[in-house]
Design a protein around this motif. Sequence first.
Motif, short mmCIF file in Angstrom:
data_model
loop_
_atom_site.label_atom_id
_atom_site.label_comp_id
_atom_site.label_asym_id
_atom_site.label_seq_id
_atom_site.Cartn_x
_atom_site.Cartn_y
_atom_site.Cartn_z
N ARG A 113 72.80 2.23 49.95
CA ARG A 113 73.52 1.49 50.98
C ARG A 113 74.93 1.23 50.48
O ARG A 113 75.19 1.26 49.29
CB ARG A 113 72.81 0.21 51.39
CG ARG A 113 72.69 -0.82 50.30
CD ARG A 113 71.98 -2.02 50.83
NE ARG A 113 71.68 -2.94 49.75
CZ ARG A 113 71.13 -4.09 49.93
NH1 ARG A 113 70.79 -4.47 51.14
NH2 ARG A 113 70.88 -4.87 48.92
N HIS A 114 75.81 0.99 51.41
CA HIS A 114 77.22 0.81 51.08
C HIS A 114 77.69 -0.56 51.56
O HIS A 114 77.17 -1.10 52.53
CB HIS A 114 78.06 1.89 51.77
CG HIS A 114 77.64 3.27 51.38
ND1 HIS A 114 76.61 3.94 52.02
CD2 HIS A 114 78.07 4.09 50.40
CE1 HIS A 114 76.44 5.12 51.45
NE2 HIS A 114 77.31 5.24 50.47
N PHE A 115 78.69 -1.11 50.88
CA PHE A 115 79.28 -2.38 51.29
C PHE A 115 80.73 -2.40 50.85
O PHE A 115 81.16 -1.60 50.02
CB PHE A 115 78.51 -3.57 50.71
CG PHE A 115 78.37 -3.53 49.21
CD1 PHE A 115 79.32 -4.13 48.39
CD2 PHE A 115 77.31 -2.90 48.61
CE1 PHE A 115 79.21 -4.09 47.01
CE2 PHE A 115 77.17 -2.85 47.23
CZ PHE A 115 78.13 -3.45 46.43
N ARG A 116 81.50 -3.30 51.42
CA ARG A 116 82.93 -3.37 51.14
C ARG A 116 83.34 -4.57 50.28
O ARG A 116 84.38 -4.54 49.66
CB ARG A 116 83.70 -3.42 52.45
CG ARG A 116 83.50 -2.18 53.28
CD ARG A 116 84.46 -2.14 54.46
NE ARG A 116 84.14 -1.06 55.37
CZ ARG A 116 84.43 0.21 55.17
NH1 ARG A 116 85.04 0.59 54.08
NH2 ARG A 116 84.10 1.13 56.06
N ASN A 117 82.55 -5.63 50.27
CA ASN A 117 82.99 -6.85 49.61
C ASN A 117 82.10 -7.14 48.40
O ASN A 117 81.05 -7.76 48.51
CB ASN A 117 82.94 -8.00 50.63
CG ASN A 117 83.54 -9.27 50.09
OD1 ASN A 117 83.59 -9.49 48.89
ND2 ASN A 117 83.99 -10.12 51.00
N TYR A 118 82.55 -6.74 47.22
CA TYR A 118 81.78 -6.92 45.99
C TYR A 118 81.60 -8.40 45.67
O TYR A 118 80.54 -8.82 45.22
CB TYR A 118 82.45 -6.20 44.82
CG TYR A 118 81.68 -6.36 43.54
CD1 TYR A 118 80.48 -5.68 43.33
CD2 TYR A 118 82.13 -7.20 42.53
CE1 TYR A 118 79.75 -5.84 42.16
CE2 TYR A 118 81.42 -7.36 41.35
CZ TYR A 118 80.22 -6.68 41.17
OH TYR A 118 79.51 -6.85 40.02
#
Length: 133
Positions: A113-118
Amino acid sequence: MIVDSKNSCGEYGMKTGSADKVESFYIAIILYKSSSDQADYQTLYQESFVLIKAASLEEAKEKALNHSKNESISYTNENEETITWSLQQVVDVNSVLYDDFDSSKDIVDLYTRHFRNYEAYQSFEPLLSKEQL
């Protein structure tokens, strides 16, 4: 009888001799929520990754929902508090990345899965934030 066969997407799955349906593996991400009868209880969430064998994505979603509803439970902990785990949401159900589980391989990727806000990810992931559960 179970044999390997390619499905309509060219992916390998398991074909059962009796139903003549190609079964593939899917991953369900299921979110559970804990609650308690104690006023000062801190809610805890559990994210589970469940491997499901099904003939279609729709069947996998149905199996995921049924499984997650059956996992709800209440019990009394060591502090005599009633703890209840209940389904919050089935977050995602999708086919595994590689449906060919070759026993000669040590590692098989199942889900990405991918996300933008670490920073947001780090704030809720106890293993990254060093939070004690």
